[in-house]
Enzyme design. Structure first.
Site, PDB file in Angstrom:
ATOM      1  N   CYS A   1       0.825  -1.177   0.044  1.00  0.00           N
ATOM      2  CA  CYS A   1      -0.038  -0.045   0.141  1.00  0.00           C
ATOM      3  C   CYS A   1       0.977   1.232   0.104  1.00  0.00           C
ATOM      4  O   CYS A   1       1.618   1.351   1.026  1.00  0.00           O
ATOM      5  CB  CYS A   1      -0.803   0.124   1.296  1.00  0.00           C
ATOM      6  SG  CYS A   1      -2.348  -0.977   0.865  1.00  0.00           S
TER       7      CYS A   1
ATOM      8  N   CYS B   1      -7.494   6.691 -39.198  1.00  0.00           N
ATOM      9  CA  CYS B   1      -6.248   6.119 -39.618  1.00  0.00           C
ATOM     10  C   CYS B   1      -5.511   7.153 -40.668  1.00  0.00           C
ATOM     11  O   CYS B   1      -4.137   7.163 -40.170  1.00  0.00           O
ATOM     12  CB  CYS B   1      -6.664   4.899 -40.140  1.00  0.00           C
ATOM     13  SG  CYS B   1      -7.455   5.037 -41.700  1.00  0.00           S
TER      14      CYS B   1
ATOM     15  N   CYS C   1       3.572   0.031 -38.384  1.00  0.00           N
ATOM     16  CA  CYS C   1       3.638   0.382 -37.086  1.00  0.00           C
ATOM     17  C   CYS C   1       2.507   0.252 -36.080  1.00  0.00           C
ATOM     18  O   CYS C   1       2.678   0.113 -34.700  1.00  0.00           O
ATOM     19  CB  CYS C   1       3.938   1.854 -36.685  1.00  0.00           C
ATOM     20  SG  CYS C   1       2.466   3.068 -37.100  1.00  0.00           S
TER      21      CYS C   1
END
Lengths: 440, 433
Positions: free
Chosen positions: B138, B352, B382
């Site tokens: 934590c 795109c 890519c």
């Protein structure tokens, strides 16, 4: 259903008060903030977005939706109003289903476009209800321009000219501004006096003087305007209505749909507008649908919309046709009126069915009618106007007429689809051209 | 219906889906509801010594949203249990008695001294719990007091405490790791050396989720101030997957069981953690977002997947992707792919194009009628177009066949594998043998 829907003839008060209120409330109530965020989240922020291309005023739709999504609806409104000063009205009355929303890629993807029209209204209402006018005038040029007609074309032109620093005088034959926004659009599309509120908001730009009750040809001549002003813009719309040219057309109860719609818009109480038990509307455009739907909403028992060609040829969009059908309007196609029957007042109207080539089939149809609304197109009225093309004033892409110093736009000019949004675009573009001519 | 039975370091559960130590496992009422909903196991919210801690009385959580206000990330500043130790112990015992087939692990956090551990462990054993999880993770509040991630960030402390715990209990011990560290393998190794039976990861990540621009204060804001919290939810899954994989593929940590935690929301997330080496998974944010019922989708989804793959045990998934996790310099540079746009699926949004044209390789053409097509001469594969496309499978990366000529480079695609270590541009390349 009220108790008086079976009452024969023409009468007012066919419905109870609750039904009237329900029938004439907003067709699409404004989105609340949550609905707006959910709707805005669906926009893909497309590249060179097809919705922009489809908008006659080229509003940058993805940008304004992103501005709504990021919690800045007033910035969204400015994006809209920069391109279309009547973006508020267009958000209400545009047939988005055949413009931006038809082009939306999510229509292609899921058959459910982003709610562009309703998001536009969310943004413009948000800004306008605060009384904010986000534009200011440029330095005064000293040039004056006369604008004939205070409808969408004229007001759009006037606002742009005023913003650019010119002094503008807008004259209109009617007693109120707005043109078809005020007199010609179905009540349920623009409720709560929005047309007047929008004009008041638009005039906050300053530099615009309004003159009412001034009609071109009656109170002022084009020649005089041309002499007294540096430029003139004609945006007076179409004053005349095409006739049926059939026997009995002059019988009582046979009226122009535009007059019925205007009367309803101007009525202080819709319950006081009389309507026939049996109503027949002739035509296939937006005006025909607006008249037919509102006749039904006023409590007419039987409303039939009769069009001479097939449904695919109707100028009213599929959405409008479906709206009419959903309100209980019966649509009859391939029928032309041949006679109006009755003794003084119309009792029946008779049609002949025609084929796709408009050739008569010899088969007849008779419809009971207390009222017949004619909505088969409007015509340009006036004399000594610039050269016409067909039945309208011939204009260039920038609104130039055949006469130097006179521009035109909106329904009275050639080109365009006789839509509010087209009129706004034409007024705006003519203003830019006038500005460039005056500052050359 | 595949058999989802799980056996994690000897702790059996009907499925590999456990609820992580967190607000949903703070008390008997919630845990009973979780078991009733179908959760295979529960890690009870961290116990500490009395007097019990207190929590803030203002907001404990902050959020990061995606579209349609979908909760992608959650941050919390809640501490360990704020109820008396005995209350928790009594409830654990009752619940374990009533649900003997479910896993019951108890999370612990006491000061970094041997005596407190020696004190608390027999009390937990007495409940009948199946194991303990040491909360070294934590990152907020408790760490200021020398516990939680303050221990987890020092491998020597991890090893020391783990050794104490193992010497004072017969129960299996899971060490929960903090991700707020440079190299996750170091604390994992320390836990292993200390004798831990397993590690669980990741705990939450230090975070500020947002800033209130009117108050100029971080969220969640308590009376005008904010403190960093622990970040979790779907947004942290990629970080968690990598850390799990780093441990799973380290030869020195070979065989160290892992309980995968971090943004597990669906059966698919769970399967991915397991494929990268997790023996089971722990879930919190998804349950906090949608309620306990989500486990039913996780059960049916994993079962359907296993049936489709012909798997009969969840162990067949565990670690299956680990051999394919490698270093960059081992990737095959002779592999050539090109983006392909499925015109039937394309909705012509042009995202795109915008992404490729503005930010990548200008390898997508746009026609007048908004047809988008890949320019193979420019495409370097890519994957950005695939990532920004709103329609699944509309754009795919297709491998070129050896022998074809790559129109971008003009070179013939080679069949042989060749990586950076032998590449001529690498100054320290060794000649291929």
């Amino acid at each position: 259903m009220g108790s008086d829907v079976f009452q024969p003839g023409i009468s007012a008060g066919r419905l109870d008060a609750e039904s009237y209120a329900d029938h004439f409330s907003d067709l699409h109530p404004r989105l609340d903030p949550h609905e707006a965020i959910v709707a805005a989240d669906r926009c893909y922020f497309c590249h060179d977005a097809p919705c922009i291309t489809a908008c006659p005023t080229d509003i940058d739709i993805p940008l304004f939706i992103r501005q709504i999504a990021t919690g800045t609806p007033d910035a969204a409104a400015k994006t809209i109003l920069t391109q279309n000063i009547m973006g508020g009205m267009c958000a209400r009355v545009c047939p988005t289903e055949t413009l931006c929303e038809e082009a939306c890629v999510r229509e292609a993807a899921e058959g459910k476009p982003v709610l562009i029209g309703q998001l536009q209204r969310y943004a413009t209402d948000h800004l306008q209800e605060q009384g904010i006018h986000p534009f200011s005038r440029a330095a005064v040029t000293g040039k004056t321009v006369a604008v004939v007609g205070a409808g969408p074309a004229g007001l759009s032109c006037a606002h742009r000219l005023a913003m650019l620093g010119h002094e503008v005088v807008v004259m209109d034959a009617r007693t109120k501004p707005g043109g078809l926004n005020e007199y010609g659009i179905a009540t349920y599309k623009t409720t709560d006096g929005f047309a007047q509120a929008e004009v008041e908001w638009l005039l906050k730009i300053g530099g615009i003087t309004m003159q009412y009750g001034v009609a071109l040809g009656r109170d002022v001549t084009l020649e005089k305007l041309k002499t007294e002003y540096d430029a003139v813009f004609l945006g007076m719309g179409l004053g005349g209505v095409n006739a049926l040219d059939v026997e009995g057309e002059d019988r009582d109860g046979v009226v122009d749909a535009v007059d019925f719609i205007a009367g309803l818009r101007q009525a202080s109480e819709v319950a006081e507008v009389p309507i026939g038990r049996d109503v027949v509307v002739i035509g296939g455009g937006m005006t025909a649908v607006d008249a037919a739907v509102q006749a039904k909403l006023l409590g007419a028992l039987n409303v039939t919309l009769v069009y001479r060609r097939g449904r695919a040829r109707m100028n009213a969009s599929v959405f409008e046709q479906d709206l009419a059908a959903s309100k209980g309007v019966r649509i009859v196609t391939h029928a032309v009126p041949v006679a109006v029957h009755g003794n003084g007042a119309v009792r029946e109207i008779e049609f002949e069915y025609v084929d796709d080539a408009m050739k008569g089939t010899g088969q007849m149809l008779r419809l009971a009618a207390d009222q017949v609304f004619k909505a088969i197109g409007q015509t340009l009225e006036g004399e000594e106007l610039p050269a016409l093309e067909g039945r309208k004033i011939r204009v260039s892409d920038m609104g130039q007429t055949s006469v130097k110093g006179i521009w035109a736009g909106g329904d009275c000019a050639s080109g365009g689809d006789d839509l509010t949004v087209t009129a706004v675009a034409e007024g705006r573009d003519a203003a830019m051209d006038i500005h460039s001519a005056l500052t050359r | 219906m595949a058999d989802l039975t799980s056996n994690f370091i000897g702790i059996k559960s009907p499925n590999p889906f456990w609820l992580a130590s967190a607000p949903p496992t703070d008390k008997e009422y919630n845990v009973r509801r979780a078991y009733d909903a179908g959760w295979g196991g529960v890690v009870w919210k961290t116990l500490g010594l009395d007097p019990h801690v207190v929590n803030v009385n203002g907001p404990r959580y902050g959020a990061v949203y995606g579209a349609d206000r979908r909760l992608l990330g959650l941050n919390n500043i809640e501490l360990i249990t704020d109820r008396p130790l005995q209350t928790n112990l009594d409830e654990i015992k009752l619940v374990k008695r009533d649900y003997p087939d479910r896993a019951m692990v108890v999370s612990l956090m006491v000061p970094c001294e041997e005596d407190p551990w020696k004190y608390i462990l027999p009390l937990v054993e007495d409940t009948g719990a199946d194991g303990v999880e040491l909360n070294f993770g934590c990152p907020h509040g408790m760490s200021e007091r020398g516990m939680g991630s303050a221990v987890g960030q020092v491998p020597e402390y991890i090893e020391m405490v783990t050794r104490w715990v193992k010497s004072h209990t017969r129960m299996p011990v899971i060490v929960k790791l903090t991700p707020n560290i440079a190299d996750i393998r170091k604390p994992a190794a320390a836990a292993m050396v200390g004798g831990a039976d397993a590690v669980s990861l990741i705990n939450t990540i230090n975070s500020i989720t947002s800033v209130d621009l009117d108050l100029f204060a971080p969220e969640p804001t308590i009376d005008g101030k904010g403190a960093h919290g622990g970040y979790c939810g779907p947004a942290v899954k990629p970080i968690a997957l990598n850390m799990v994989a780093e441990i799973a593929r380290d030869p020195e940590l070979h065989g160290l069981p892992i309980s995968g935690i971090g943004g597990v929301t669906t059966w698919r997330d769970a399967a991915e953690f397991m494929a990268l080496g997790a023996g089971n998974v722990q879930v919190c944010t998804a349950a906090m977002t949608y309620g306990f019922k989500i486990v039913q989708e996780m059960i049916s989804g994993l079962s359907e997947y296993m049936d489709d793959k012909g798997m009969t045990s969840v162990d067949e998934i565990v670690g299956r992707a680990v051999p394919n996790v490698t270093d960059w310099n081992q990737l095959n540079l002779n592999y050539v792919a090109k983006a392909v746009i499925n015109q039937d699926l394309c909705i012509s949004c042009g995202r795109c194009f915008a992404a490729c044209e503005d930010t990548s390789h200008q390898a997508i053409a746009m026609s007048e009628d908004r047809t988008f097509s890949v320019i193979d001469e420019e495409c370097v594969a890519c994957n950005l177009c695939v990532n920004v496309c709103p329609v699944e499978d509309c754009i795919t990366m297709e491998a070129m066949t050896p022998g074809e000529t790559d129109p971008r480079t003009g070179k013939v695609v080679q069949r042989d594998y060749a990586n950076w270590t032998t590449h001529p541009n690498n100054p320290s390349a060794k000649a291929a043998e």
